[in-house]
Design a protein around this motif. Structure first.
Motif, short mmCIF file in Angstrom:
data_model
loop_
_atom_site.label_atom_id
_atom_site.label_comp_id
_atom_site.label_asym_id
_atom_site.label_seq_id
_atom_site.Cartn_x
_atom_site.Cartn_y
_atom_site.Cartn_z
N PRO A 26 0.99 -1.48 0.29
CA PRO A 26 0.07 0.09 0.14
C PRO A 26 1.25 1.30 0.14
N GLN A 27 -0.04 2.30 -0.61
CA GLN A 27 1.33 3.68 -0.50
C GLN A 27 1.02 3.92 0.95
N MET A 28 2.13 5.22 1.01
CA MET A 28 2.84 5.37 2.73
C MET A 28 3.11 6.59 2.34
N TYR A 29 2.72 7.72 3.63
CA TYR A 29 2.84 8.59 3.07
C TYR A 29 3.87 9.56 4.42
N GLY A 30 4.52 10.63 4.19
CA GLY A 30 5.41 11.53 4.93
C GLY A 30 5.40 12.74 4.49
N ALA A 31 5.67 13.61 4.93
CA ALA A 31 5.46 15.11 5.23
C ALA A 31 6.36 15.89 5.92
N VAL A 32 7.12 16.83 5.02
CA VAL A 32 7.62 18.22 5.84
C VAL A 32 6.58 19.00 6.69
N LEU A 33 6.58 19.50 8.24
CA LEU A 33 6.09 20.48 8.43
C LEU A 33 6.81 21.59 9.02
N GLY A 34 6.06 22.42 8.59
CA GLY A 34 6.72 24.29 8.91
C GLY A 34 5.82 24.70 8.71
N HIS A 35 6.53 26.51 9.12
CA HIS A 35 5.86 26.84 8.70
C HIS A 35 6.63 28.66 8.96
N PRO A 36 6.65 29.60 7.81
CA PRO A 36 6.16 29.07 6.03
C PRO A 36 6.96 28.07 5.62
#
Length: 309
Positions: A26-36
């Motif tokens: 199955p497809q798995m997800y990740g991300a970079v978090l921040g602002h901006p």
């Protein structure tokens, strides 16, 4: 505490390049978090690595403020199809209460830039905090040719300054001066110095420009453009042999980096730090799936415009 060794800081040894692999699942997800977060090159870098490894990983950027972290982490736990998160300013300490565990470096520094989703327990996903920024700074400065026992300064006292202090300890700096606008803002960095056994001295921001030529290495941990006013205030003396690592890589060169190079100094782009900490993140997110082979590192370099290692 006399310091700690992280194997991720060791030079990557040459290995035969594996063929691209295709992983079913199955497809798995990740991300970079921040602002901006719109400027981040992490999605391009990570996506290139996972494509080369043949993994069904999708990695994006999510503009996230501290007030939205709890809801996002609850979503990650509930959806059960996330492999990890990268964390950037201003969230490196804000994530701490939301984690189940901290690895030794992150625990010592109380700063996290990587969250690994541990899926070994089918009934509950554990979120484990790591700090790969230290490795990123160490390897970027080693690649630039930093000398032994460098005199060192850090600009800023926030979450990335914490990692800079730990990196300087690993690089053999006998001490570090920390330049901040207010002494209260440097508490995390000075606490990190105590944790890793590096003596840190606070210096007022008004002394920064005149003092920078006194150090073998300067690490600016300030947000983009925040160090620009220093560019016009640097002393006219030569900076030959002096290193400046500016962790803010967009825009590049920063005004400070351009002025530093004009006076003969060596600049270390923040994108070099991004690369090296990203290599370690890929190792953590993939449980070591051939992350350090030259072909994987090379596609990461190509994705963010860094010369191949």
């Amino acid at each position: 505490m006399t310091g700690f060794h992280d194997p991720a800081d060791d030079p990557v040894s040459a290995q035969p390049a594996p063929r691209p692999r295709t992983h079913r699942g199955p497809q798995m997800y990740g991300a970079v978090l921040g602002h901006p977060i719109g400027h981040s090159k992490s999605p391009a870098m990570h996506s290139a690595a996972y494509a080369r490894l043949g993994l069904p990983y999708v990695y994006t950027a999510l503009d996230t403020e501290a007030s939205g972290l709890a809801a996002l982490f609850a979503r990650v736990r509930a959806e059960r199809n996330w492999f990890g998160l990268s964390v950037t300013m201003p969230l490196k300490t804000a994530v701490l209460p939301l984690l189940d565990a901290l690895e030794p470096v992150a625990a010592a520094l109380r700063a996290v830039n990587t969250v690994v989703v541990d899926r070994e327990d089918p009934n509950r996903q554990r979120l484990v905090g790591h700090n790969t920024d230290v490795t990123g700074i160490v390897n970027a400065l080693r690649f630039a040719g930093i000398g032994e026992r460098p005199t060192a300064a850090v600009l800023g006292g926030g979450g990335t300054a914490v990692s800079a202090v730990a990196a300087l300890q690993r690089l053999g700096a006998p001490a570090a001066d920390i330049f901040v606008r207010g002494s209260g803002s440097a508490a995390p960095a000075t606490d990190a110095g105590s944790a890793v056994g590096l003596s840190c001295r606070l210096r007022p921001w008004t002394e920064t420009a005149a003092a920078l030529a006194d150090y073998d290495v300067v690490i600016s941990t300030l947000p983009p453009r925040a160090a620009d006013p220093l560019a016009d205030s640097l002393p006219p003396s030569s900076l030959r042999g002096r290193l400046l690592l500016d962790v803010a890589y967009d825009p590049w060169p920063s005004a400070l980096a351009a002025a530093w190079e004009l006076r003969g100094g060596t600049i270390v782009p923040g994108i070099e730090m991004l690369l090296y900490q990203g290599v370690e993140q890929v190792r953590l997110f993939t449980a070591g799936s051939a992350h350090s082979t030259p072909d994987v590192i090379n596609v990461m370099c190509d994705a963010i415009g860094v010369p191949r290692r």
